[in-house]
Design an enzyme around this catalytic site. Structure first.
Site, short mmCIF file in Angstrom:
data_model
loop_
_atom_site.label_atom_id
_atom_site.label_comp_id
_atom_site.label_asym_id
_atom_site.label_seq_id
_atom_site.Cartn_x
_atom_site.Cartn_y
_atom_site.Cartn_z
N THR A 1 1.45 -1.06 0.02
CA THR A 1 0.19 -0.52 -0.23
C THR A 1 1.11 1.44 0.47
O THR A 1 2.06 1.51 0.18
CB THR A 1 -1.31 0.66 1.02
N ARG B 1 -15.29 -6.28 -0.42
CA ARG B 1 -14.01 -6.21 0.88
C ARG B 1 -13.48 -4.67 1.08
O ARG B 1 -13.11 -4.26 -0.33
CB ARG B 1 -13.05 -7.08 1.90
N ASP C 1 -9.19 -0.04 4.95
CA ASP C 1 -8.82 1.13 6.25
C ASP C 1 -8.73 2.52 4.96
O ASP C 1 -9.21 3.51 5.55
CB ASP C 1 -8.33 1.36 7.11
N1 ASP Z 1 -4.16 -1.37 4.78
C1 ASP Z 1 -4.37 -1.98 3.20
C2 ASP Z 1 -6.05 -2.66 3.65
O1 ASP Z 1 -6.11 -3.41 4.59
C3 ASP Z 1 -3.52 -2.94 3.23
C4 ASP Z 1 -1.92 -2.43 3.28
O2 ASP Z 1 -1.79 -1.59 4.29
O3 ASP Z 1 -1.24 -3.50 2.96
O4 ASP Z 1 -6.43 -2.57 2.65
#
Ligand code: ASP
Length: 342
Positions: free
Chosen positions: A210, A238, A241
């Protein structure tokens, strides 16, 4: 979980807090005289994974990707760009880079398809925009900004977001643009573990990449932007955050700008990004302590945050072994790292 697994991530954090505390007080000690252009920028390329287990080629690709985005952000800030423009541009660069889990290079859901989430926030006005589960935009972060500026809403999702985006003239691409061999390979590995427990599925290799950027510009405005493909093998539909304002992204000139990365559900439950700001606002706690305390409420190996305040203090806090990041400021400080220390 054995003791070693518990102790190592916390130890890493402690060490790097020292490094950042030194830097933070340096930044504060160098409070610029009126008229001086002071800025600070922190970016991340995701938590999770263990850089020691990656090939040198992959480590270098991550360092190069972060370095390129960071340098563009610094250049913009040096010429007086606004925080909001900088975070958008930096995240766009990382969305183009297939090494990160955002837009091109996004991880795949349980059906082997990509669904993209992003959000952006202006700390000066608290204006924010977000999109969830979009599939065809090359730069979900720019779509999020359009939601912020061209609608009266904060969050658009799925088909509605797609339809809106197409009225805004934003660049789109076919599914093949977003899909990389690395992600297909990771998805196959994930698929082969499907009989194992949730704990196994949530281990660090199932989430990383991310991207996020937080900035304090020369006018002391803060902004934050975060973009992701989410978690490998996530359920269709889904939402994590990253597009939830306050959970994975937040900016308020009165406190700080925060971008998170890790297991989104844990960030949503604790409203992590807004929690860092709340600790500053109500507890008058400094940025570094606020970030440490908020991340301290997460389960181990759940992720981390980057943050900046209006004094130019910069923080990286995580409870994972790896968290690719870079930071720079107007005093010439610049670093790119894959873990907390190097
Ligand atoms: N926070 C991101 C999510 O849950 C994934 C990540 O940060 O790698 O969609």
């Amino acid at each position: 979980m054995n003791l070693e697994n518990r102790v190592i991530p916390r130890l890493l954090c402690t060490l790097s807090i020292c490094a950042f505390t030194c830097f933070s007080s340096l930044a504060m000690g160098q409070e610029p005289a009126e008229g001086d252009a002071m800025f600070a920028i922190v970016i991340h390329g995701g938590a999770g994974g263990n850089p020691a287990e990656w090939t040198e080629e992959y480590r270098e690709a991550r360092r190069a990707g972060i370095g390129k985005a960071l340098d563009r952000g610094v250049k913009m800030l040096q010429s007086g760009a606004l925080a909001l423009d900088v975070v958008e541009e930096v995240v766009r660069i990382m969305e183009d880079d297939p090494v990160f889990n955002a837009a091109r290079g996004a991880v795949l859901n349980e059906q082997g398809e990509h669904e993209l989430d992003a959000s952006i926030m202006d700390g000066k006005t608290l204006a924010c925009g977000a999109v969830a589960s979009v599939r065809s935009f090359k730069h979900p972060i720019s779509l999020a900004r359009k939601v912020m500026t061209e609608t009266r809403h904060v969050l658009l999702m799925g088909d509605g977001a797609e339809k809106f985006g197409k009225t805004q003239g934003l660049e789109t691409a076919d599914p093949s643009y977003f899909r990389t061999e690395r992600r297909v390979e990771q998805w196959r590995r994930w698929k082969s573990k499907q009989s194992t427990s949730m704990h196994e599925q949530n281990k660090p290799e199932s989430y990383f990449g991310t991207v996020g950027c937080v900035v304090c510009d020369t006018q002391r405005n803060l902004a934050a932007a975060t973009s992701t493909g989410g978690l490998m093998g996530k359920r269709w539909g889904r939402v994590g955050d990253s597009p939830i304002v306050g959970a994975g992204n937040y900016a308020d000139n009165g406190t700080c700008a925060v971008s998170g990365t890790g297991i989104g559900e844990e960030f949503i439950r604790r409203n992590i990004a807004a929690d860092v700001a709340a600790r500053m606002r109500y507890g008058h706690t400094p940025l570094s302590d606020s970030a440490e305390q908020s991340v301290g409420t997460l389960p181990e190996n759940a992720g981390g945050v980057i943050a900046v305040d209006a004094k130019g203090n910069m923080v990286i806090e995580c409870n994972t072994v790896g968290m690719s990041h870079g930071f720079a400021d107007s005093s010439g400080t610049r670093a790119v790292r894959l873990t907390r220390e190097k």
